[in-house]
Enzyme design. Structure first.
Site, PDB file in Angstrom:
ATOM      1  N   ASP A 144      38.391  37.903  45.601  1.00  0.00           N
ATOM      2  CA  ASP A 144      37.092  37.604  46.190  1.00  0.00           C
ATOM      3  C   ASP A 144      37.057  36.205  46.803  1.00  0.00           C
ATOM      4  O   ASP A 144      37.958  35.386  46.578  1.00  0.00           O
ATOM      5  CB  ASP A 144      35.994  37.707  45.132  1.00  0.00           C
ATOM      6  CG  ASP A 144      35.731  39.134  44.679  1.00  0.00           C
ATOM      7  OD1 ASP A 144      35.968  40.061  45.474  1.00  0.00           O
ATOM      8  OD2 ASP A 144      35.286  39.320  43.529  1.00  0.00           O
ATOM      9  N   TYR A 194      45.814  37.529  35.081  1.00  0.00           N
ATOM     10  CA  TYR A 194      44.862  36.594  35.679  1.00  0.00           C
ATOM     11  C   TYR A 194      44.634  35.426  34.718  1.00  0.00           C
ATOM     12  O   TYR A 194      44.729  35.579  33.486  1.00  0.00           O
ATOM     13  CB  TYR A 194      43.517  37.265  35.937  1.00  0.00           C
ATOM     14  CG  TYR A 194      43.485  38.179  37.126  1.00  0.00           C
ATOM     15  CD1 TYR A 194      43.122  37.712  38.391  1.00  0.00           C
ATOM     16  CD2 TYR A 194      43.806  39.530  37.004  1.00  0.00           C
ATOM     17  CE1 TYR A 194      43.083  38.555  39.487  1.00  0.00           C
ATOM     18  CE2 TYR A 194      43.764  40.387  38.096  1.00  0.00           C
ATOM     19  CZ  TYR A 194      43.402  39.884  39.334  1.00  0.00           C
ATOM     20  OH  TYR A 194      43.367  40.731  40.422  1.00  0.00           O
TER      21      TYR A 194
END
Length: 251
Positions: free
Chosen positions: A52, A110
């Site tokens: 994003d 992540y």
């Protein structure tokens, strides 16, 4: 036809995310433009993860195909010469023609970074989530433990309304560490839904600041309602660290 795999690092601060959009500068669009200048033909650049706006990467993977016989080191060197300072290609390799960076991924790691002290740091600006109130790392770890394993993550993600997407995902490992003012949360799983990491982190922070009890999290899962976990951790704390292809440690 050659299939070239790129491993890419970027600071996502100045971009509207990975994927090309009608308006705004993107990581994918910037790399594609540079590649087309080098290769002198249209390029279909396929990425492994659609990060994003504002999200960073240390191990994004993308592929493109070309008939040009330019050596890999020259492609990498030319790309890094054309790309801005906040995007760099750290490796380039030739892979089988049927290799797909998204479909062939076995898992991903992540990292989410929190900067936790009363005063913000100019060196952490847009690199982490600044939280001035004290966080109880013990409660943070306890809260995150509820997310390990296989669950329906409807409550903790953004599911597209026009897509029948399976909300069940598996998280294999969550590691939390603190070094002075910096808290790092590493989450490894087979695949992730949109906003999933950021909602998980936000929920754990709510618990660590006393806004909810960790033992409420199982009920939040059962609710299967995004409104039960109503906000997102900011994008600047999130980093795509690694995508696993040849082997995944939890399979």
């Amino acid at each position: 036809m050659r299939n070239i795999k790129l491993t890419i690092e970027y600071d996502g601060t100045n971009y509207m995310g990975w994927q090309i959009q009608k308006h705004g500068k993107t990581i994918q669009g910037t790399i594609k433009e540079a590649l087309e200048k080098i290769l002198h033909h249209d390029v279909n650049l396929k990425g492994a993860s659609r990060t994003d706006a504002g999200v960073h990467a240390l191990g994004q993977v993308a592929t493109f195909k070309t008939v040009k016989e330019i050596p890999l080191f020259k492609i990498q060197r030319a790309l890094n010469g054309l790309l801005p300072p906040d995007i760099k290609v750290i490796s380039a390799e030739e892979v089988p023609e049927n290799f797909d960076p998204r479909k062939d991924a076995k898992g991903k790691t992540y990292l989410y970074r929190i900067f936790n002290r009363p005063v913000a740091s100019p060196f952490e600006y847009k690199r982490s989530w600044f939280i001035p109130q004290k966080l109880d790392v013990r409660i943070l770890k306890n809260s995150l433990s509820f997310f390990k394993g296989t669950h329906d993550f409807t409550t903790f993600s953004k599911l597209p309304k026009d897509e029948d997407k399976n909300p069940v995902r598996t998280i294999d490992e969550i590691v939390v560490s603190r070094n002075e003012h910096t808290i790092e949360i590493r989450i490894t799983g087979r695949s992730f839904l949109r906003h999933m990491i950021r909602v998980i982190v936000a929920t754990a922070v709510e618990a660590a600041t006393g806004k909810l009890a960790p033992d409420e999290i199982p009920d939040m899962f059962r609710a299967k309602n995004r409104q039960v976990a109503p906000f997102l951790a900011p994008p600047e704390g999130l980093y795509l660290i690694k995508i696993y292809y040849e082997s995944y440690p939890f399979l």
